[in-house]
Design an enzyme around this catalytic site. Structure first.
Site, PDB file in Angstrom:
ATOM      1  CD  GLU A 120     115.707  -1.814 109.133  1.00 32.47           C
ATOM      2  OE1 GLU A 120     116.535  -2.596 108.640  1.00 32.47           O
ATOM      3  OE2 GLU A 120     114.618  -1.562 108.596  1.00 32.47           O
TER       4      GLU A 120
ATOM      5  CB  SER B 173     138.719  57.832  84.910  1.00 38.33           C
ATOM      6  OG  SER B 173     138.925  58.471  83.675  1.00 38.33           O
TER       7      SER B 173
END
Length: 800
Positions: A89, A458
Site C-alpha cells: 500500500e 404430574s
C-alpha cells in the site's frame, strides 16, 4: 525521433513542474481550508467494536456487530503483517510526511498513458491519506479536490501522530471483505487464526485485499486471489522484507481458508438470542453492536450438542406418529439425469430444513424405493420408511438423511409439527449449561424453554409431597388411596379425580403414591396438609409467583415455564438451597473493566501460606426448606426412576431422580430429572395448546425417551456419584410396598430415608400376608386389620 524525444522530455518536465505546483497549492491550501475535519479527534480513537460472547470453556459462541472488528494495539501486531501492508500500500510510508511525491508522479504518468482507454484513474494514496479518507473525509469520490483535502489532512496527521499510531488506526479500521473490519478480524474470518499465528503467505493475502477485496475472494475468485497474493509476496521481496527462500516458500503455500462448519452458534441460537435480550434489558447501551463487550456465558458446548441432538431426534420420532406430510415437490424423472439434478437442487428449502438432503424417488415398486439425492448419489429408502410413507410414488421430491449404519440407505425427513424444549441447569449454581428452545431457531424463534407457559401435569406433584414431608408425613406413611370426591360448590358439581387407567387402591404408602403417581392419594395429602402449604412451597421454589389455592393445582393444573420447573428440581438436587438460573458468568467492557460477575462468593478462613486448613468458599445460598425433607423427596424420586414411570431409563445405570408429567388430554408431556450435578428438563407439545399429542401419549413415552437419548451421550461428561444424605437422616431397610419391616425372604426390599426424630422409626407397620400383589396393612396405632380387599390390579407402571 530526436524531436519526439524532446517533446516527451518536455512533457515529463511539465508533469514534474505541475506536481510541484500542486504541492505548493497544497501547502498554501493547508492554511486556507478552514472547514476540514479536525484531525486531532484521531487521538481519541474509539472504534465500534464487536461484542463477543464466549462459552464457559472460552470458545466463541457468537458476536453482535454492526462492523465486525477486533481492536489490536499496534504493539501486538506482528512485524511481518505490517511489512506486507506497507509493501503493498505505501512502500515509502516510513519516509514521507503524509504524501508520497514519487507516487504522485508515477500515477500521473500512468494516467496520461491510459487517456482514452476507459480505465479508472490511478491514485497515489499513502496509508496516511487512506486514514484521512476513512476517518475524516468519509468519501470514496474520485476527484482532485478530495485528493487535495487528503494531502492537507495527511500532513496534519503526520505532525500529530507517530507512524505506529497511524498504522494502528489503519490496520484496525480498514475493510478487508467478508464482513471483516480490521486485520485481526480478517485473520479470524479467513484463516481462523490470531495475528501472531499468520504465515508470510497469509499476511500477504490480507494485504492484497486492501484494494478491492471483493475481486480477490478466496473461493469465488481463487486464481485472481492467488495471483494477487503472489504479487504482494514479490513486493515484499523487492523491498527487502523477506528473503528469496521465504518468498519461494510463501508462493508454494496453498491459499487455504478456514471452513465454516458446525459452529456452536449454529447449534445454540436459542441461547444466543436469550443472551442478546438479557444484555439489552440489563445494560442500556446505545448500541450493543458497538460496545466491544466480552461476555463469558455458562453454556457447555458438549452438553449443548447432546441436548440439541436428543431433542431434534425425539421430536422427529414423535412427529412420525401423525403420518407422512407428503412430497415437497414433483419432478419429471424421464428427463436426463443432469436436468433432474438441476431441478432437484433448485427446490426451495423451508426454514429449519437446512440440514436435510433433497432427493427424488426414481422408482417405487416391490416394497423398494430407489432415490437420487442432490449430491448425485443413488440409494434406497429404509423399509420402515417405505411402510410409513405409503403414498410415496416415483417423481416425488422428498427430504432424506443418510442412515448411520449403511450410507447407501436413506431415511425420509420432514419438519416436525410438534415442538418442544430441553434445558440443562447446574444444580449447585443455577448455571444454564444447555438450552434448546425448539426444533429449529430458523423455523421458529419462539423459545419454549423460557417463554411457553404450559400445564405441568404430574411433574408438579413432588412439591405437594414435599409439603407433606415438611408437615408430619414420612416416606412409609400409609395414605388413603380410595376415590376422592370434592364438592366444588353450589351448582358446580363434584370433582372426582381419577387414576391412570382407572386404577383403584384402598391404601398405599406415601412413597408408592408418588412412584405410581396416584391422583387420589395426592389430593388427600394436599387436603390433609393444606393446599395453602403446597402453594407456599411452589412459590418458594419459584414455580409460580402466586399459586391459586385450588386442589386441582396439586395434580398439575397450573401453567409455568420449563425454565422455572427445571430450576425448582435443581434446588431439590442441591438439598433445598435457592439458586437463580443464569446464563452469564461475567461481562467486561472494552477496557477490561468488570461490569458483572455471577459468582459473588468470598473465600473464608486463612488463605496465607501458614494456613493449617485449605480455604473455603462461603455459601451464601438461602436454605428454602429442611435438607432432610428434600433428601427424602429425592429418595422417592429415585424410586420413580427404578419402579415408576421413569423405569425405562434404569438401564443407564446412573444416579438420577425424576418425574414425568402429562396434562389433560395429553396436550403437554414432561420429564424433569436430575443427578447430583445437573437438572434436565424436557417439554413436548404443540404450539397450539388445543392439540393433543395422541390418545396414549404421556410423559413416559414422549418426553422421557428424549432424556434417555440425552443421558446416553451426556453421561460421559458428567460425574457419576450418589445423592448424599444430610445430617439428621437415618437409613433403614423396609418393604418396598408396605414401608414396613422386610419379609424374611428379603425380597422387594429398599433403603428408606427417615428423619432422626421420626417416632415411626420405633413404631412401624406390621406386615400381613400378600394378596394379588399387594399387602394389607395393619394400623400400628390400633392394630386393627383393614379387612377390605384391595380391588387394584397387580403393580403396573402408572401414567404420570
Amino acid at each position: 525521433m530526436k524531436f519526439l524525444r524532446f517533446i516527451w522530455g518536455a512533457f515529463r518536465a511539465a508533469i514534474y513542474l505541475a506536481c510541484i505546483a500542486a504541492c505548493v497549492v497544497c501547502l498554501v491550501s493547508y492554511f486556507s481550508f478552514s472547514d476540514l475535519p479536525d484531525h486531532r479527534s484521531l487521538k481519541e480513537y474509539s472504534p465500534d467494536l464487536s461484542s463477543r460472547v464466549f462459552l464457559r470453556d472460552g470458545e466463541k459462541l457468537c458476536e453482535y456487530a454492526s462492523e465486525r472488528r477486533y481492536f489490536v494495539p499496534v504493539g501486538k501486531i506482528p512485524k511481518k503483517l505490517i511489512n506486507a501492508f506497507v509493501s503493498v500500500e505505501d512502500k515509502h510510508f516510513f519516509e514521507h510526511k503524509g504524501v508520497d511525491f514519487y507516487g504522485i508522479i508515477r500515477s500521473a504518468l500512468k494516467n496520461f498513458e491510459n487517456i482514452g482507454s476507459g480505465k479508472r484513474p490511478q491514485g497515489a494514496s499513502t496509508i496516511t491519506q487512506q486514514v484521512a479518507r476513512i476517518f475524516l473525509i468519509k468519501s470514496n469520490e474520485v476527484s482532485y479536490l478530495r485528493k487535495i483535502k487528503e494531502a492537507i489532512l495527511s500532513y496534519r496527521i503526520e505532525n500529530s501522530l507517530s507512524k505506529p499510531q497511524i498504522l494502528e488506526l489503519y490496520l484496525n479500521q480498514i475493510y478487508l471483505g467478508c464482513g471483516a473490519y480490521g486485520a485481526a478480524t480478517a485473520a479470524k474470518i479467513y484463516f481462523n487464526k490470531a495475528l501472531d499465528e499468520l504465515t508470510i503467505a497469509e499476511c500477504s493475502y490480507l494485504a492484497a485485499l486492501a484494494k478491492g477485496a471483493a475481486n480477490y475472494h478466496p473461493v469465488k475468485h481463487r486464481d485472481k486471489a492467488i495471483a494477487r497474493r503472489n504479487w504482494a509476496i514479490g513486493r515484499q521481496l523487492e523491498d527487502g522484507y523477506i528473503s528469496e527462500e521465504e518468498a519461494a516458500a510463501a508462493i508454494k503455500e496453498d491459499l487455504k481458508v478456514a471452513e465454516r462448519g458446525d459452529s456452536v452458534d449454529n447449534i445454540a441460537d436459542y441461547f444466543a438470542e436469550e443472551i442478546r435480550k438479557y444484555l439489552i434489558e440489563k445494560y442500556p447501551f446505545k448500541s450493543l453492536n458497538k460496545e466491544g463487550l466480552i461476555i463469558r456465558t455458562t453454556l457447555d458446548a458438549k452438553l449443548q450438542r447432546c441436548a440439541r441432538d436428543a431433542l431434534r431426534k425425539g421430536l422427529e420420532k414423535i412427529d412420525r406418529r401423525f403420518g407422512w406430510q407428503g412430497a415437497i415437490d414433483q419432478i419429471n424423472i424421464k428427463k436426463p439425469r443432469k436436468e433432474i439434478l438441476k431441478e432437484l437442487r433448485g427446490i426451495h428449502i423451508p426454514k429449519g430444513a437446512k440440514e436435510f438432503l433433497k432427493a427424488v424417488a426414481l422408482s417405487v415398486e416391490n416394497k423398494t424405493a430407489t432415490i437420487l439425492t442432490e449430491e448425485n448419489e443413488t440409494g434406497a429408502l429404509l423399509d420402515a420408511d417405505l411402510k410409513w410413507a405409503k403414498k410415496l410414488k416415483a417423481g416425488d421430491a422428498i427430504f432424506v438423511s443418510k442412515n448411520e449404519e449403511d450410507e447407501r440407505r436413506f431415511s425420509i425427513k420432514q419438519l416436525p409439527r410438534v415442538q418442544g424444549a430441553i434445558l440443562i441447569v447446574e444444580t449447585e449454581s443455577g448455571r444454564i449449561l444447555a438450552m434448546q428452545g425448539g426444533y429449529s431457531f430458523a423455523q421458529s424463534e419462539f423459545n419454549r424453554a423460557t417463554q411457553a407457559m404450559r400445564q405441568t401435569g404430574s411433574a408438579f406433584k413432588p412439591f405437594v409431597y414435599l409439603a407433606g414431608l415438611e408437615n408430619g408425613f414420612a416416606p412409609n406413611s400409609v395414605i388413603d388411596a380410595s376415590q376422592v370426591e370434592i364438592d366444588l360448590g353450589e351448582g358446580l358439581g363434584v370433582w372426582r379425580p381419577k387414576n391412570y387407567h382407572g386404577a383403584k387402591l384402598d391404601k398405599i404408602t406415601f412413597r408408592r403414591a408418588l412412584e405410581r403417581s396416584f391422583n387420589s392419594a395426592t389430593v388427600r395429602i394436599a387436603q390433609e396438609v393444606g393446599i395453602d402449604k403446597a402453594a407456599k412451597i411452589a412459590e418458594q421454589f419459584g414455580i409460580f409467583e402466586s399459586m391459586p389455592q385450588m386442589l386441582s393445582y396439586a395434580l398439575g393444573a397450573g401453567e409455568t415455564t420449563l425454565l422455572k420447573l427445571t430450576t425448582a428440581y435443581a434446588m431439590l438436587a442441591n438439598g433445598g438451597k435457592w439458586i437463580t438460573p443464569t446464563m452469564v458468568e461475567y461481562i467486561q467492557d472494552k477496557r477490561g473493566a468488570v461490569l458483572y460477575k455471577m459468582d459473588d462468593r468470598i473465600v473464608a478462613g486463612n488463605i496465607g501460606l501458614d494456613a493449617k486448613f485449605p480455604p473455603k468458599l462461603s455459601d451464601n445460598r438461602r436454605q428454602i426448606l429442611s435438607e432432610q425433607s428434600v433428601y427424602q423427596l429425592t429418595s422417592i424420586l429415585e424410586g420413580v426412576m427404578q419402579r415408576g414411570s421413569g423405569a425405562s431409563a434404569r438401564f443407564l445405570n446412573f444416579p438420577m431422580a425424576g418425574k414425568t408429567g402429562t396434562s389433560n388430554e395429553s396436550r403437554d408431556a414432561w420429564f424433569i430429572g436430575y443427578t447430583p450435578e445437573v437438572a434436565i428438563g424436557i417439554f413436548v407439545g404443540f404450539d397450539d395448546h388445543s392439540k393433543s399429542l395422541g390418545k396414549n401419549a404421556d410423559g413416559a413415552n414422549t418426553a422421557l425417551p428424549i432424556f434417555i437419548d440425552f443421558m446416553t451421550e451426556a453421561k460421559k461428561y458428567l460425574v457419576s456419584k450418589p445423592f448424599k444424605a444430610p445430617n439428621g437422616i437415618k437409613l433403614r431397610k423396609v418393604d418396598a410396598e408396605t414401608g414396613g419391616t422386610p419379609s424374611p425372604s428379603g425380597q422387594n426390599v429398599i433403603v428408606e430415608a427417615f428423619k432422626e426424630d421420626d417416632e415411626r422409626l420405633e413404631k412401624e407397620p406390621i406386615i400381613n400376608e400378600e394378596k394379588n400383589g399387594f399387602a394389607e396393612l395393619i394400623d400400628p396405632k390400633t392394630n386393627n386389620r383393614n379387612n377390605e380387599r384391595s380391588v387394584a390390579e397387580p403393580i403396573v407402571r402408572e401414567k404420570d
